[in-house]
Write an enzyme that holds these catalytic residues in place. Structure first.
Site, mmCIF file in Angstrom:
data_model
loop_
_atom_site.group_PDB
_atom_site.id
_atom_site.type_symbol
_atom_site.label_atom_id
_atom_site.label_comp_id
_atom_site.label_asym_id
_atom_site.label_seq_id
_atom_site.Cartn_x
_atom_site.Cartn_y
_atom_site.Cartn_z
ATOM 1 N N GLN A 1 0.696 -1.188 -0.118
ATOM 2 C CA GLN A 1 -0.292 -0.220 -0.189
ATOM 3 C C GLN A 1 0.959 1.077 0.031
ATOM 4 O OE1 GLN A 1 -3.006 0.073 2.759
ATOM 5 N NE2 GLN A 1 -4.379 1.803 2.590
ATOM 6 N N PHE A 2 1.282 1.999 -1.101
ATOM 7 C CA PHE A 2 1.912 3.027 -1.212
ATOM 8 C C PHE A 2 1.235 4.395 -0.414
ATOM 9 C CE2 PHE A 2 -1.080 3.944 -5.159
ATOM 10 C CZ PHE A 2 -0.816 4.480 -4.910
ATOM 11 N N THR A 3 0.153 4.586 -0.113
ATOM 12 C CA THR A 3 -1.118 5.573 -0.278
ATOM 13 C C THR A 3 -0.038 5.356 1.473
ATOM 14 O OG1 THR A 3 -2.182 3.980 0.553
ATOM 15 C CG2 THR A 3 -2.415 5.108 -1.059
#
Length: 152
Positions: free
Chosen positions: A83-85
């Site tokens: 999850q890059f967020t």
């Protein structure tokens, strides 16, 4: 490297209606990889994930790790979801910036390395699909949610 770790009764991830990974009990780990992360960051997070004591002992105290509970519950494990967020910078304006996130090639390599290290601790490790639009379903127990950052 940043992680959100949730103690779960169950968790699964699907892509386009197809099941990619699931666990019956254990930890759902959302994993974000930063530009300056490296293998030691993944190793630290994997070790912390395996041994963080957030499961209840017989007296109801959070005193057991995932490593402790798998002895009696072999289907317990980790569901790792990239999850890059988690690397979002929302300090300015209304649209988060993801400039601190690692490029996809590096992020995938360290995400996979994290999962390898989890397995080296003798734990089941299921996963989502890197760079896919996923649906994650889970039952958080407690609820217990822990934020970890390998740089802190």
């Amino acid at each position: 490297m940043k992680a959100v770790i949730q103690r779960v009764e169950d968790a699964c991830v699907t892509v386009d209606g197809s099941l990619k990974g699931s666990i019956k009990e254990g930890l759902l780990v959302y994993l974000g990889v930063a530009q300056d992360d490296s293998e030691p960051d993944a190793e630290w997070l994997a070790e912390k994930t395996a041994y963080i004591r957030i499961f209840d002992d017989p007296q109801g105290k959070m005193n057991l790790s995932l490593k402790d509970i798998v002895e009696n519950k072999p289907s317990a494990g980790v569901l790792a979801v990239s999850q890059f967020t988690l690397l979002a910078d929302a300090r300015k304006g209304r649209r988060p910036s993801y400039g601190f996130a690692a490029p996809p090639e590096k992020a995938k390599k360290l995400y996979e390395y994290f999962m390898t290290k989890i397995r080296e601790h003798g734990l089941l490790c299921e996963s989502g699909e890197f760079q896919a639009h996923m649906r994650v379903s889970y039952t958080n127990v407690g609820p217990v949610t822990i934020l970890l950052d390998s740089k802190d």
